[in-house]
Design a protein around this motif. Structure first.
Motif, mmCIF file in Angstrom:
data_model
loop_
_atom_site.group_PDB
_atom_site.id
_atom_site.type_symbol
_atom_site.label_atom_id
_atom_site.label_comp_id
_atom_site.label_asym_id
_atom_site.label_seq_id
_atom_site.Cartn_x
_atom_site.Cartn_y
_atom_site.Cartn_z
ATOM 1 N N ALA A 1 0.840 -1.203 0.000
ATOM 2 C CA ALA A 1 0.000 0.000 0.000
ATOM 3 C C ALA A 1 0.873 1.251 0.000
ATOM 4 C CB ALA A 1 -0.918 0.004 1.213
ATOM 5 N N GLY B 1 -5.626 -1.643 1.833
ATOM 6 C CA GLY B 1 -4.575 -2.088 0.940
ATOM 7 C C GLY B 1 -4.937 -3.371 0.208
ATOM 8 N N PRO B 2 -4.110 -3.676 -0.794
ATOM 9 C CA PRO B 2 -3.031 -2.803 -1.278
ATOM 10 C C PRO B 2 -3.585 -1.722 -2.204
ATOM 11 C CG PRO B 2 -3.037 -4.854 -2.516
ATOM 12 C CD PRO B 2 -4.154 -4.956 -1.519
#
Length: 347
Positions: free
Chosen positions: A315, A329-330
């Motif tokens: 991320a 995330g990511p």
């Protein structure tokens, strides 16, 4: 003498972060601001506190309790309905001393209380309004004073070139109990718009005293970020938990596990029980809350995470603020403000 913290509102201006908690409980440097505030006034010699609450009383009381763990006493004044600033003070009157301090609990500040108290005792009036000086007063109510500090009128949001001063209400008051004789009980009353003008008009004596030092209304997300950058730069000298790392400007809490190849770019504040995965780059200007988990290869700059956040590997976060328990995330996120997994607001 007692201090009354006004903490009854919802804090709508910091939503979604304060959607489910009172704004004074927003984290500042990985600790609720209301706790910082309590400790600051304890250092100034106050040992008895009253907290005016309406919403989320249980959250505040479960965290602060009766004050014994801080070496102080805390009572709670509960509003059945929102009563405004003066109404909340009137509601707390049975718990207050003959002279007391009132603090809007969502205003970030440090005050030299001894200086303000000395000024208050010398003028003999009913109220001292602590003042702060701002560069542009056009967004605030500005005070006009005489040479002795007596306030004789407020000018609401004047043009910058027409403002009688650059001094504004800092949200901190020293009051005599007799001032509450002019506040009706059980109904909403604004101290700024109703009570203070009335006390000025009837000659009770309303004075203003500049407090100096740091002052910030954290009521917007931009100012909330700036507050933390000021904290990391030590322009706001609030105590920071954790030990300085080998490099200046890196604060590490207890039980921080750092993977291989992690780069901290100061200033950075890491809370307790945090794990940071391999090859992540944290900073500059980043705050990671207690119990958070940062994956590998994460890039995080100018961002603030509250407690128990989980950032998945890969991320990239820039100028983000995440509430407690967020999982992200990511993703590549810029200027995101999140309080729930599916709730993202961009500025």
């Amino acid at each position: 003498m007692k201090a009354l913290f006004l903490a009854g509102g919802l804090g709508t201006r910091l939503r979604p972060l304060t959607e489910n908690l009172p704004k004074p409980m927003a984290l500042v440097g990985n600790r609720p601001w209301l706790e910082h505030l309590l400790l600051h006034y304890k250092e100034q010699g106050v040992s008895e506190f009253v907290i005016a609450v309406k919403y989320y009383r249980e959250m505040i009381e479960s965290h602060l309790g009766d004050g014994s763990k801080y070496g102080v006493r805390i009572d709670y004044a509960v509003e059945k309905e929102l009563l405004g600033t003066a109404g909340a003070i009137k509601n707390a009157e049975p718990l207050l001393s003959d002279r007391f301090i009132v603090v809007n609990a969502d205003i970030i500040h440090q005050v030299d209380l001894a200086s303000a108290l000395k000024f208050h005792e010398n003028h003999g009036g009913a109220v001292t309004i602590c003042l702060t000086e701002v560069e542009d007063p056009s967004h605030y109510g500005v005070v006009e004073q005489d040479g002795d500090g007596r306030i004789f009128r407020f000018v609401e949001k004047p043009k910058k070139e027409e403002a009688p001063s650059n001094r504004i209400n800092a949200g901190i008051y020293i009051m005599e109990r007799r001032a509450l004789d002019h506040v009706p009980a059980g109904q909403p009353v604004s101290i700024e718009k109703e009570t203070f003008p009335l006390l000025i008009e009837n000659g009770s004596g309303v004075y203003g005293h500049p407090i100096g030092g740091y002052w910030m209304d954290m009521g917007t997300k931009a100012r909330y970020r700036q507050l933390h950058w000021d904290l990391l730069d030590r322009r706001f000298p609030l105590p920071i938990d954790g030990q300085d790392g080998e490099e200046k400007g890196i604060w590490l809490g207890e039980n921080v596990r750092v993977g291989q190849g992690v780069l901290f770019v100061p200033p950075v504040m890491i809370g307790n029980d945090v794990t940071i995965g391999d090859r992540s780059v944290i900073g500059p200007y980043s705050v990671i809350g207690n119990g958070s988990r940062i994956g590998s290869g994460v890039r995080m700059t100018q961002s603030i995470l509250w407690d128990r956040c989980k950032i998945r590997s890969g991320a990239q976060l820039n100028e983000c603020i995440f509430g407690s328990g967020m999982q992200v995330g990511p993703h590549i996120l810029h200027e995101a403000v999140c309080n729930r997994i599916l709730e993202v607001q961009r500025q």
